[in-house]
Motif scaffolding. Structure first.
Motif, PDB file in Angstrom:
ATOM      1  N   TYR A  46       0.833  -1.204   0.000  1.00  0.00           N
ATOM      2  CA  TYR A  46       0.000   0.000   0.000  1.00  0.00           C
ATOM      3  C   TYR A  46       0.869   1.256   0.000  1.00  0.00           C
ATOM      4  O   TYR A  46       0.634   2.184  -0.775  1.00  0.00           O
ATOM      5  CB  TYR A  46      -0.922  -0.027   1.222  1.00  0.00           C
ATOM      6  CG  TYR A  46      -1.703   1.235   1.434  1.00  0.00           C
ATOM      7  CD1 TYR A  46      -2.748   1.579   0.587  1.00  0.00           C
ATOM      8  CD2 TYR A  46      -1.402   2.093   2.482  1.00  0.00           C
ATOM      9  CE1 TYR A  46      -3.474   2.752   0.779  1.00  0.00           C
ATOM     10  CE2 TYR A  46      -2.119   3.258   2.692  1.00  0.00           C
ATOM     11  CZ  TYR A  46      -3.156   3.581   1.837  1.00  0.00           C
ATOM     12  OH  TYR A  46      -3.859   4.746   2.032  1.00  0.00           O
ATOM     13  N   ILE A  47       1.889   1.269   0.849  1.00  0.00           N
ATOM     14  CA  ILE A  47       2.793   2.424   0.938  1.00  0.00           C
ATOM     15  C   ILE A  47       3.492   2.650  -0.391  1.00  0.00           C
ATOM     16  O   ILE A  47       3.556   3.767  -0.901  1.00  0.00           O
ATOM     17  CB  ILE A  47       3.816   2.229   2.081  1.00  0.00           C
ATOM     18  CG1 ILE A  47       3.098   2.280   3.429  1.00  0.00           C
ATOM     19  CG2 ILE A  47       4.930   3.266   2.009  1.00  0.00           C
ATOM     20  CD1 ILE A  47       3.955   1.856   4.600  1.00  0.00           C
ATOM     21  N   ARG A  48       4.006   1.594  -0.975  1.00  0.00           N
ATOM     22  CA  ARG A  48       4.712   1.715  -2.263  1.00  0.00           C
ATOM     23  C   ARG A  48       3.762   2.139  -3.391  1.00  0.00           C
ATOM     24  O   ARG A  48       4.161   2.876  -4.285  1.00  0.00           O
ATOM     25  CB  ARG A  48       5.420   0.412  -2.602  1.00  0.00           C
ATOM     26  CG  ARG A  48       6.644   0.172  -1.726  1.00  0.00           C
ATOM     27  CD  ARG A  48       7.449  -1.023  -2.206  1.00  0.00           C
ATOM     28  NE  ARG A  48       8.570  -1.309  -1.341  1.00  0.00           N
ATOM     29  CZ  ARG A  48       9.757  -0.686  -1.404  1.00  0.00           C
ATOM     30  NH1 ARG A  48       9.964   0.256  -2.292  1.00  0.00           N
ATOM     31  NH2 ARG A  48      10.728  -1.016  -0.574  1.00  0.00           N
ATOM     32  N   LYS A  49       2.514   1.698  -3.336  1.00  0.00           N
ATOM     33  CA  LYS A  49       1.538   2.099  -4.355  1.00  0.00           C
ATOM     34  C   LYS A  49       1.279   3.606  -4.276  1.00  0.00           C
ATOM     35  O   LYS A  49       1.303   4.297  -5.296  1.00  0.00           O
ATOM     36  CB  LYS A  49       0.236   1.321  -4.163  1.00  0.00           C
ATOM     37  CG  LYS A  49      -0.829   1.666  -5.176  1.00  0.00           C
ATOM     38  CD  LYS A  49      -2.087   0.857  -4.936  1.00  0.00           C
ATOM     39  CE  LYS A  49      -3.169   1.288  -5.909  1.00  0.00           C
ATOM     40  NZ  LYS A  49      -4.443   0.639  -5.634  1.00  0.00           N
ATOM     41  N   ILE A  50       1.029   4.107  -3.090  1.00  0.00           N
ATOM     42  CA  ILE A  50       0.767   5.540  -2.905  1.00  0.00           C
ATOM     43  C   ILE A  50       1.981   6.370  -3.338  1.00  0.00           C
ATOM     44  O   ILE A  50       1.840   7.421  -3.949  1.00  0.00           O
ATOM     45  CB  ILE A  50       0.415   5.846  -1.433  1.00  0.00           C
ATOM     46  CG1 ILE A  50      -1.010   5.397  -1.139  1.00  0.00           C
ATOM     47  CG2 ILE A  50       0.581   7.323  -1.121  1.00  0.00           C
ATOM     48  CD1 ILE A  50      -1.459   5.690   0.258  1.00  0.00           C
ATOM     49  N   GLN A  51       3.169   5.874  -3.017  1.00  0.00           N
ATOM     50  CA  GLN A  51       4.393   6.637  -3.268  1.00  0.00           C
ATOM     51  C   GLN A  51       5.053   6.268  -4.600  1.00  0.00           C
ATOM     52  O   GLN A  51       6.203   6.632  -4.834  1.00  0.00           O
ATOM     53  CB  GLN A  51       5.377   6.410  -2.120  1.00  0.00           C
ATOM     54  CG  GLN A  51       4.866   6.915  -0.792  1.00  0.00           C
ATOM     55  CD  GLN A  51       5.886   6.748   0.307  1.00  0.00           C
ATOM     56  OE1 GLN A  51       7.090   6.659   0.074  1.00  0.00           O
ATOM     57  NE2 GLN A  51       5.418   6.722   1.532  1.00  0.00           N
ATOM     58  N   LYS A  52       4.331   5.576  -5.440  1.00  0.00           N
ATOM     59  CA  LYS A  52       4.845   5.192  -6.760  1.00  0.00           C
ATOM     60  C   LYS A  52       6.203   4.480  -6.663  1.00  0.00           C
ATOM     61  O   LYS A  52       7.150   4.814  -7.366  1.00  0.00           O
ATOM     62  CB  LYS A  52       4.932   6.414  -7.663  1.00  0.00           C
ATOM     63  CG  LYS A  52       3.568   7.021  -7.939  1.00  0.00           C
ATOM     64  CD  LYS A  52       3.664   8.216  -8.842  1.00  0.00           C
ATOM     65  CE  LYS A  52       2.341   8.725  -9.284  1.00  0.00           C
ATOM     66  NZ  LYS A  52       1.449   9.292  -8.353  1.00  0.00           N
ATOM     67  N   LEU A  59       4.346   8.209   6.480  1.00  0.00           N
ATOM     68  CA  LEU A  59       3.295   8.445   5.497  1.00  0.00           C
ATOM     69  C   LEU A  59       2.051   8.693   6.330  1.00  0.00           C
ATOM     70  O   LEU A  59       1.658   7.840   7.120  1.00  0.00           O
ATOM     71  CB  LEU A  59       3.102   7.223   4.597  1.00  0.00           C
ATOM     72  CG  LEU A  59       1.839   7.216   3.739  1.00  0.00           C
ATOM     73  CD1 LEU A  59       1.862   8.358   2.726  1.00  0.00           C
ATOM     74  CD2 LEU A  59       1.664   5.877   3.034  1.00  0.00           C
ATOM     75  N   VAL A  61      -1.899   9.523   6.169  1.00  0.00           N
ATOM     76  CA  VAL A  61      -3.040   9.476   5.264  1.00  0.00           C
ATOM     77  C   VAL A  61      -4.274  10.011   5.997  1.00  0.00           C
ATOM     78  O   VAL A  61      -4.558   9.598   7.125  1.00  0.00           O
ATOM     79  CB  VAL A  61      -3.293   8.037   4.766  1.00  0.00           C
ATOM     80  CG1 VAL A  61      -4.472   7.995   3.809  1.00  0.00           C
ATOM     81  CG2 VAL A  61      -2.038   7.473   4.088  1.00  0.00           C
ATOM     82  N   LYS A  65      -8.418  10.951   1.693  1.00  0.00           N
ATOM     83  CA  LYS A  65      -7.450  10.223   0.853  1.00  0.00           C
ATOM     84  C   LYS A  65      -6.223  11.060   0.480  1.00  0.00           C
ATOM     85  O   LYS A  65      -5.351  10.592  -0.242  1.00  0.00           O
ATOM     86  CB  LYS A  65      -8.087   9.659  -0.432  1.00  0.00           C
ATOM     87  CG  LYS A  65      -9.270   8.756  -0.185  1.00  0.00           C
ATOM     88  CD  LYS A  65      -8.865   7.502   0.537  1.00  0.00           C
ATOM     89  CE  LYS A  65     -10.077   6.580   0.697  1.00  0.00           C
ATOM     90  NZ  LYS A  65     -10.121   5.918   1.953  1.00  0.00           N
ATOM     91  N   SER A  66      -6.141  12.292   0.965  1.00  0.00           N
ATOM     92  CA  SER A  66      -4.910  13.059   0.778  1.00  0.00           C
ATOM     93  C   SER A  66      -3.867  12.492   1.732  1.00  0.00           C
ATOM     94  O   SER A  66      -4.195  11.767   2.685  1.00  0.00           O
ATOM     95  CB  SER A  66      -5.141  14.549   1.043  1.00  0.00           C
ATOM     96  OG  SER A  66      -5.481  14.780   2.402  1.00  0.00           O
ATOM     97  N   PHE A  67      -2.605  12.790   1.459  1.00  0.00           N
ATOM     98  CA  PHE A  67      -1.543  12.249   2.303  1.00  0.00           C
ATOM     99  C   PHE A  67      -0.331  13.160   2.266  1.00  0.00           C
ATOM    100  O   PHE A  67      -0.167  13.982   1.367  1.00  0.00           O
ATOM    101  CB  PHE A  67      -1.156  10.830   1.859  1.00  0.00           C
ATOM    102  CG  PHE A  67      -0.701  10.728   0.429  1.00  0.00           C
ATOM    103  CD1 PHE A  67       0.633  10.910   0.100  1.00  0.00           C
ATOM    104  CD2 PHE A  67      -1.607  10.469  -0.586  1.00  0.00           C
ATOM    105  CE1 PHE A  67       1.056  10.826  -1.220  1.00  0.00           C
ATOM    106  CE2 PHE A  67      -1.194  10.378  -1.908  1.00  0.00           C
ATOM    107  CZ  PHE A  67       0.144  10.559  -2.225  1.00  0.00           C
TER     108      PHE A  67
END
Length: 86
Positions: A46-52, A59, A61, A65-67
């Motif tokens: 999940y962390i890697r998905k949000i942070q590309k 992180l 959140v 859904k903003s972070f």
């Protein structure tokens, strides 16, 4: 406690930036859920998905859904004040 909706902090106890951000949340009396990434390795995807692909902490959140990733105290305070005023 100020209710600004859900706030989740993904971090680790050894992370100085995580401790600093949690101190800001505590000083501003914001309720948040803390997820230790070392104790909960299943959140890494999940962390890697949000942070590309990255895995920076903390992180933080928010319910909308903003972070924020590794926010400065000033950036975190600004975001929290924005949420409080809405």
């Amino acid at each position: 406690m100020k209710d600004i909706g859900s706030v989740v902090v993904y971090g680790a106890p050894w992370c100085g930036d995580c401790i600093r951000s949690e101190n800001v949340l505590n000083r501003m009396d914001i309720e948040y859920k803390k997820i230790d990434i070392d104790e909960n390795p299943e959140v890494e995807g999940y962390i890697r998905k949000i942070q590309k692909g990255s895995r920076k902490i903390p992180l933080i959140v928010f319910e909308d859904k903003s972070f924020l990733i590794e926010p400065s105290d000033e950036d975190l305070i600004s975001k929290l004040e924005e949420l409080i005023s809405n």
